[in-house]
Design a protein around this motif. Structure first.
Motif, PDB file in Angstrom:
ATOM      1  N   SER A 190       1.004  -1.064   0.040  1.00 23.24           N
ATOM      2  CA  SER A 190       0.010  -0.043   0.053  1.00 23.24           C
ATOM      3  C   SER A 190       0.945   1.415  -0.141  1.00 23.24           C
ATOM      4  CB  SER A 190      -0.903  -0.061   1.273  1.00 23.24           C
ATOM      5  OG  SER A 190      -0.101   0.078   2.476  1.00 23.24           O
ATOM      6  N   GLU A 191       2.164   1.232   0.363  1.00 20.57           N
ATOM      7  CA  GLU A 191       3.095   2.458   0.348  1.00 20.57           C
ATOM      8  C   GLU A 191       4.446   1.996  -0.301  1.00 20.57           C
ATOM      9  OE1 GLU A 191       2.388   3.628   4.152  1.00 20.57           O
ATOM     10  OE2 GLU A 191       3.971   2.521   5.045  1.00 20.57           O
ATOM     11  N   GLY A 192       5.301   3.103  -0.232  1.00 24.40           N
ATOM     12  CA  GLY A 192       6.375   2.893  -0.777  1.00 24.40           C
ATOM     13  C   GLY A 192       7.257   4.233  -1.081  1.00 24.40           C
ATOM     14  N   THR A 193       8.432   4.273  -1.510  1.00 27.88           N
ATOM     15  CA  THR A 193       9.094   5.412  -1.681  1.00 27.88           C
ATOM     16  C   THR A 193       9.815   5.393  -3.169  1.00 27.88           C
ATOM     17  OG1 THR A 193      11.163   4.603  -0.678  1.00 27.88           O
ATOM     18  CG2 THR A 193       9.583   5.904   0.527  1.00 27.88           C
ATOM     19  N   LEU A 194       9.889   6.452  -3.785  1.00 35.09           N
ATOM     20  CA  LEU A 194      10.472   6.658  -5.156  1.00 35.09           C
ATOM     21  C   LEU A 194      11.669   7.658  -4.983  1.00 35.09           C
ATOM     22  CD1 LEU A 194       7.595   6.929  -7.539  1.00 35.09           C
ATOM     23  CD2 LEU A 194       8.530   4.874  -6.450  1.00 35.09           C
ATOM     24  N   TRP A 195      12.743   7.408  -5.638  1.00 34.91           N
ATOM     25  CA  TRP A 195      13.713   8.342  -5.861  1.00 34.91           C
ATOM     26  C   TRP A 195      13.494   8.690  -7.215  1.00 34.91           C
ATOM     27  CZ3 TRP A 195      16.825  11.252  -3.129  1.00 34.91           C
ATOM     28  CH2 TRP A 195      17.406  10.967  -1.687  1.00 34.91           C
ATOM     29  N   VAL A 196      13.557  10.186  -7.695  1.00 33.44           N
ATOM     30  CA  VAL A 196      13.710  10.466  -8.859  1.00 33.44           C
ATOM     31  C   VAL A 196      14.578  11.550  -9.155  1.00 33.44           C
ATOM     32  CG1 VAL A 196      11.280  10.060  -9.174  1.00 33.44           C
ATOM     33  CG2 VAL A 196      11.724  12.538  -8.411  1.00 33.44           C
ATOM     34  N   CYS A 197      14.923  11.983 -10.133  1.00 35.89           N
ATOM     35  CA  CYS A 197      15.815  13.212 -10.438  1.00 35.89           C
ATOM     36  C   CYS A 197      15.367  13.793 -11.549  1.00 35.89           C
ATOM     37  CB  CYS A 197      17.220  12.569 -10.687  1.00 35.89           C
ATOM     38  SG  CYS A 197      18.556  14.054 -11.104  1.00 35.89           S
ATOM     39  N   TYR A 198      15.178  15.133 -11.495  1.00 30.78           N
ATOM     40  CA  TYR A 198      14.427  16.067 -12.545  1.00 30.78           C
ATOM     41  C   TYR A 198      15.367  17.275 -12.782  1.00 30.78           C
ATOM     42  CZ  TYR A 198      12.616  19.060  -8.707  1.00 30.78           C
ATOM     43  OH  TYR A 198      12.774  20.077  -7.543  1.00 30.78           O
TER      44      TYR A 198
END
Ligand SMILES: [Zn+2]
Length: 239
Positions: A190-198
């Protein structure tokens, strides 16, 4: 005659090598015609010389063949080394793709802002299922990045936490360029984390930049709603 023999015998080695004058050669030849002893000595010497030359030629050929063998071996070895190097480079690329340690360097300056657990998530890009699920969230963010026509309130209404990536209409932007890269995805039920780079740049009608940021690492907490869609719940980003 005896005296002439000893002179001819002295001259014979030079004569056989062709190192005497014409006159001397004529003198030696004339003597050989009439003196079987010296003629025999001459033939023996000639034979020895041609045998020596043959041996020399043989040795040269063997040396040449050995050289060819060595060259072949070296070429094989060079090809082997090239193949091994290419294989290592490919393996390293695959390794860096799944375990992109270098990204630690990209957050180095702001790493104290994040927990060690959050930083550790950068060590692995995540499972392909998680990355696929994350794409839906990235598409929502793409929409927000493109939007430069609405007010802050309207953006918050439409995009939630992702509203920070929309450019409010009062900035006077008429178009936005952006790139958004998924660094890692960790999702449970039901949940989680994302690393992104923009990176993004907002331009006005004359092409002047009115807002922008380059290569910003960002940590997104995501949740699955009742409809089973993933959405960004909060964003942790070094100010
Ligand atoms: Zn003689």
């Amino acid at each position: 005659m005896k005296n002439e023999c000893s002179i001819v015998l002295d001259l014979l080695p030079l004569y056989v090598e062709g190192m005497v004058s014409e006159d001397t050669a004529a003198f030696v030849e004339e003597h050989l015609e009439h003196c079987p002893a010296c003629a025999a000595e001459h033939s023996a010497m000639k034979e020895e010389k041609s045998e020596g030359e043959e041996r020399e030629k043989e040795q040269e050929e063997q040396a040449a063949q050995a050289l060819v063998k060595v060259k072949k071996k070296l070429r094989h070895r060079a090809l082997k080394i090239a193949a091994v190097t290419a294989a290592c480079a490919a393996a390293l690329m695959v390794l860096l793709h799944f375990f992109p340690l270098y990204r630690l360097l990209q957050v180095q300056g702001v790493s104290s802002y994040y927990s060690s657990g959050e930083i550790a998530q950068l060590l692995y890009i995540g499972s392909s299922a998680d990355r696929t699920a994350a794409q839906a969230v990235l598409r929502q963010a793409d929409e927000a990045f493109h939007d430069c026509r609405h007010t802050r309130e309207e953006n918050e209404e439409a995009y939630g936490p992702l509203a920070r990536y929309a450019t409010p209409a009062d900035r006077g932007a008429s178009f936005v360029n952006h790139s958004l890269e998924l660094w890692s995805a960790y999702l449970d039920d039901s949940e989680g984390t994302l690393w992104v780079c923009y990176t993004y740049e907002a331009f006005d009608g004359e092409g002047n930049i009115v807002a922008g940021s380059r290569k910003v690492p960002s940590l997104w907490k995501v949740q699955k709603n009742e409809k089973g869609e993933w959405a960004v719940e909060s964003i942790k980003e070094h100010p």
